[in-house]
Design a protein around this motif. Structure first.
Motif, short mmCIF file in Angstrom:
data_model
loop_
_atom_site.label_atom_id
_atom_site.label_comp_id
_atom_site.label_asym_id
_atom_site.label_seq_id
_atom_site.Cartn_x
_atom_site.Cartn_y
_atom_site.Cartn_z
N ASP A 1 40.19 30.36 49.00
CA ASP A 1 40.58 29.06 48.47
C ASP A 1 41.34 29.20 47.15
OD1 ASP A 1 39.39 27.60 50.54
OD2 ASP A 1 37.44 27.64 49.54
N ALA A 2 41.17 30.32 46.51
CA ALA A 2 41.82 30.59 45.23
C ALA A 2 42.09 32.08 45.16
CB ALA A 2 40.89 30.15 44.09
N ALA A 3 42.41 32.55 43.98
CA ALA A 3 42.63 33.99 43.80
C ALA A 3 41.38 34.73 44.23
CB ALA A 3 42.97 34.28 42.35
N PRO A 4 41.53 35.79 45.00
CA PRO A 4 40.35 36.51 45.50
C PRO A 4 39.59 37.22 44.39
CG PRO A 4 42.34 37.70 46.07
CD PRO A 4 42.77 36.40 45.45
N SER A 5 38.27 37.31 44.58
CA SER A 5 37.44 38.07 43.64
C SER A 5 37.65 39.55 43.91
CB SER A 5 35.96 37.69 43.85
OG SER A 5 35.54 38.13 45.14
N GLY A 6 37.08 40.38 43.06
CA GLY A 6 37.19 41.83 43.25
C GLY A 6 36.68 42.29 44.61
N PRO A 7 35.46 41.87 45.01
CA PRO A 7 34.95 42.28 46.32
C PRO A 7 35.79 41.75 47.48
CG PRO A 7 33.13 41.57 44.94
CD PRO A 7 34.40 41.24 44.20
N GLU A 8 36.31 40.54 47.36
CA GLU A 8 37.16 39.98 48.41
C GLU A 8 38.47 40.77 48.53
OE1 GLU A 8 36.09 35.25 48.55
OE2 GLU A 8 37.35 35.99 46.91
N THR A 9 39.01 41.17 47.39
CA THR A 9 40.23 41.96 47.38
C THR A 9 39.98 43.32 48.04
OG1 THR A 9 40.99 40.87 45.38
CG2 THR A 9 42.01 42.98 45.90
#
Length: 110
Positions: free
Chosen positions: A32-40
């Motif tokens: 939904d927004a800029a990805p977090s570190g784990p999502e990246t």
């Protein structure tokens, strides 16, 4: 009739490519927004898997790097920092499974 494949491409290659692309797509569309570190990290890992699967389509030893099973499956534990494979194990799931079974038999497990 099975799934269509490209010349020289096995069903395992196609399945790995589809799986990695689906995973990457699912992660990307859930943002939904800029990805977090784990999502990246998850997205990058899925894209690397897809790239490796695509590159294995013409590689002599495929994604497994195994001369015996060039179109076999890649061991899902390969490269896993939390559950690393024992020394000497490669990417080939078939060879690693054979090693696991032999090791278990030597220890008396059946």
């Amino acid at each position: 009739m099975g799934a269509p494949t490209l010349p020289g491409m096995s069903y395992a290659d196609l399945r790995e490519l589809r799986s990695a692309l689906t995973t990457a797509s699912d992660i990307a569309f859930s943002l939904d927004a800029a990805p977090s570190g784990p999502e990246t990290e998850l997205l990058t890992d899925a894209l690397r898997r897809a790239l490796a699967a695509a590159g294995s389509l013409t590689a002599e030893h495929g994604a497994t790097g195994c001369a015996q099973h060039p179109r076999g499956a890649v061991d899902p534990l390969y490269g896993d920092p939390e559950d690393p494979l024992p020394p000497g194990y490669g990417r080939c799931l078939l060879c690693n499974d054979r090693r696991r079974r032999a090791s278990a038999q030597r220890r008396g497990w059946r």
